[in-house]
Design a protein around this motif. Sequence first.
Motif, mmCIF file in Angstrom:
data_model
loop_
_atom_site.group_PDB
_atom_site.id
_atom_site.type_symbol
_atom_site.label_atom_id
_atom_site.label_comp_id
_atom_site.label_asym_id
_atom_site.label_seq_id
_atom_site.Cartn_x
_atom_site.Cartn_y
_atom_site.Cartn_z
ATOM 1 N N ARG A 67 0.655 -1.295 -0.033
ATOM 2 C CA ARG A 67 -0.123 -0.080 -0.038
ATOM 3 C C ARG A 67 0.842 1.276 0.130
ATOM 4 O O ARG A 67 0.623 2.228 -0.848
ATOM 5 N N GLY A 68 1.972 1.313 0.720
ATOM 6 C CA GLY A 68 3.026 2.266 0.869
ATOM 7 C C GLY A 68 2.408 3.356 1.670
ATOM 8 O O GLY A 68 1.444 3.383 2.270
ATOM 9 N N GLU A 87 9.456 -3.943 -7.715
ATOM 10 C CA GLU A 87 8.295 -3.078 -7.976
ATOM 11 C C GLU A 87 8.003 -2.332 -6.717
ATOM 12 O O GLU A 87 7.680 -1.060 -6.628
ATOM 13 N N VAL A 88 7.874 -2.984 -5.500
ATOM 14 C CA VAL A 88 7.649 -2.240 -4.405
ATOM 15 C C VAL A 88 8.676 -1.237 -3.899
ATOM 16 O O VAL A 88 8.366 -0.036 -3.456
ATOM 17 N N GLU A 89 9.673 -1.524 -3.758
ATOM 18 C CA GLU A 89 10.833 -0.565 -3.606
ATOM 19 C C GLU A 89 10.781 0.882 -4.454
ATOM 20 O O GLU A 89 10.971 1.903 -4.093
ATOM 21 N N GLU A 90 10.591 0.290 -5.805
ATOM 22 C CA GLU A 90 10.539 1.345 -6.785
ATOM 23 C C GLU A 90 9.495 2.251 -6.493
ATOM 24 O O GLU A 90 9.756 3.735 -6.751
ATOM 25 N N THR A 91 8.471 1.902 -6.098
ATOM 26 C CA THR A 91 7.252 2.749 -5.800
ATOM 27 C C THR A 91 7.310 3.717 -4.664
ATOM 28 O O THR A 91 7.142 4.666 -4.649
ATOM 29 N N LEU A 92 7.921 2.826 -3.395
ATOM 30 C CA LEU A 92 8.251 3.826 -2.399
ATOM 31 C C LEU A 92 9.202 4.830 -2.501
ATOM 32 O O LEU A 92 9.237 6.064 -2.173
ATOM 33 N N LEU A 93 10.177 4.448 -3.278
ATOM 34 C CA LEU A 93 11.272 5.568 -3.544
ATOM 35 C C LEU A 93 10.910 6.660 -4.491
ATOM 36 O O LEU A 93 10.965 7.810 -4.330
ATOM 37 N N HIS A 94 10.035 6.374 -5.390
ATOM 38 C CA HIS A 94 9.428 7.420 -6.275
ATOM 39 C C HIS A 94 8.375 8.086 -5.769
ATOM 40 O O HIS A 94 8.466 9.411 -6.096
ATOM 41 N N ARG A 95 7.687 7.642 -4.713
ATOM 42 C CA ARG A 95 6.694 8.360 -3.907
ATOM 43 C C ARG A 95 7.163 9.527 -3.061
ATOM 44 O O ARG A 95 6.535 10.519 -3.029
ATOM 45 N N ALA A 96 8.443 9.516 -2.647
ATOM 46 C CA ALA A 96 9.035 10.085 -1.512
ATOM 47 C C ALA A 96 9.626 11.497 -2.259
ATOM 48 O O ALA A 96 9.847 11.255 -3.436
ATOM 49 N N GLU A 97 9.193 12.485 -1.453
ATOM 50 C CA GLU A 97 10.071 13.728 -2.185
ATOM 51 C C GLU A 97 11.492 13.543 -2.330
ATOM 52 O O GLU A 97 12.292 14.112 -3.222
ATOM 53 N N ARG A 98 12.205 12.785 -1.447
ATOM 54 C CA ARG A 98 13.607 12.412 -1.635
ATOM 55 C C ARG A 98 13.727 10.920 -0.962
ATOM 56 O O ARG A 98 13.673 10.625 0.056
ATOM 57 N N GLY A 99 14.061 10.184 -2.030
ATOM 58 C CA GLY A 99 14.246 8.568 -1.644
ATOM 59 C C GLY A 99 15.652 8.089 -1.866
ATOM 60 O O GLY A 99 16.387 8.629 -2.803
ATOM 61 N N VAL A 100 15.791 7.741 -0.717
ATOM 62 C CA VAL A 100 17.593 7.370 -0.401
ATOM 63 C C VAL A 100 17.532 5.959 -0.132
ATOM 64 O O VAL A 100 16.956 5.476 0.653
ATOM 65 N N TYR A 101 18.534 5.255 -1.170
ATOM 66 C CA TYR A 101 18.626 3.922 -1.031
ATOM 67 C C TYR A 101 20.104 3.493 -0.386
ATOM 68 O O TYR A 101 21.100 4.075 -0.840
ATOM 69 N N ASP A 102 19.857 3.031 0.940
ATOM 70 C CA ASP A 102 21.479 2.729 1.708
ATOM 71 C C ASP A 102 21.697 1.221 1.546
ATOM 72 O O ASP A 102 20.879 0.545 1.942
ATOM 73 N N VAL A 103 22.797 0.894 1.333
ATOM 74 C CA VAL A 103 23.065 -0.534 1.184
ATOM 75 C C VAL A 103 24.501 -0.924 1.801
ATOM 76 O O VAL A 103 25.556 0.062 1.465
ATOM 77 N N ASP A 104 24.806 -1.878 2.394
ATOM 78 C CA ASP A 104 26.006 -2.359 3.034
ATOM 79 C C ASP A 104 26.519 -3.683 2.701
ATOM 80 O O ASP A 104 27.226 -4.244 3.304
#
Length: 347
Positions: A67-68, A87-104
């Motif tokens: 739902r997001g 697709e879920v991550e893509e939608t969440l990041l696109h809907r945000a004013e600033r979408g940050v993806y952090d990975v370690d």
Amino acid sequence: MTPNPSIDAVSTYRLTAGSPRVRIADWLAHEGLTATWHTYAGTADVLPTTVARHPLRILRAEASVRRGWPSQVLVLSREASPWSLGEVEETLLHRAERGVYDVDDAIFADRSPIRRAMRIDRKWARMVGAADVVVVGNDHLAEHAAPFARDLRIIPSCIEPGDYLAKTSWDLAAAPRVVWLGSPATEHYLEPLAADLGRLHTRTGARVTLISGPGSNPRLASIDHLVDRVPWSLSTVATALSEADVAIGPLDDTAYARGKCAYKLLQYAATGLPMVASPVGANALALERFDGVAVAAGGDWTEALEAVITESAARREARGRQGIAAVAEHYSFEAWSPHWRAAVLGS
């Protein structure tokens, strides 16, 4: 973007797990910021066995994340759903004013059957490509994110040096103590060292402290007699590290291991521990900065550890003090705060 925007933090792991705690929660605490957390089902992991134990919780979590929600700043750690193809991550990041993806972690190199079947490499490309900013913990991850990222930043995993008990004496205990810090999921990196640690015990009387899960590991049964287990917790890890004489950090030289961010080496350094580790991925530079000893694939861990144990206390102190200074300079929240704020908040 306002100076203190509302932040949504997203992870499939609960907050005590490494990635969301180290890469997001600890940063928020350091910066005096709060976030609304979305931790999927709130489980320690999303392995098939965990999913099978909590089917209703997983179904509710999946429905919620699909739902997001609208976000000013959304910070995603690793992934939002283990069942998504991106697709879920893509939608969440696109809907945000600033979408940050952090990975370690090199999740794109996960070769487990379910990850291969779900094409984790394609999911990686979608997640990286959807973010306004991608923050990775080392050069190896940056290399694999660069073809898809619009704005790529390298920020190493960081620590608060004051959270650790820096050694004040480097004289050996009656029985020298080697320490390894990790989790049951990473104890497989220790298995190839079992014979070397057994020989070290025979030669020097050294014992090994494993700061990990409380349960025994059958694959380490051959060294049970020289191992003392300390269950990991935030309240006990600093003391357990400070009681050791030398620390170890073995890794396989694989695409997945090269994505690791040397976090345990930072904790060893903040404690002032001399260290012996594999020069794989971010470990290589950390070992140089901390005056550690590198053991390459096929190297003799017994000889390397015995050399550190038998060198003078003054030499071990020099290693330890260099580590304390270098971790503050290169891997502390204070050192990287302006970079983190610019990447995540745009300020």
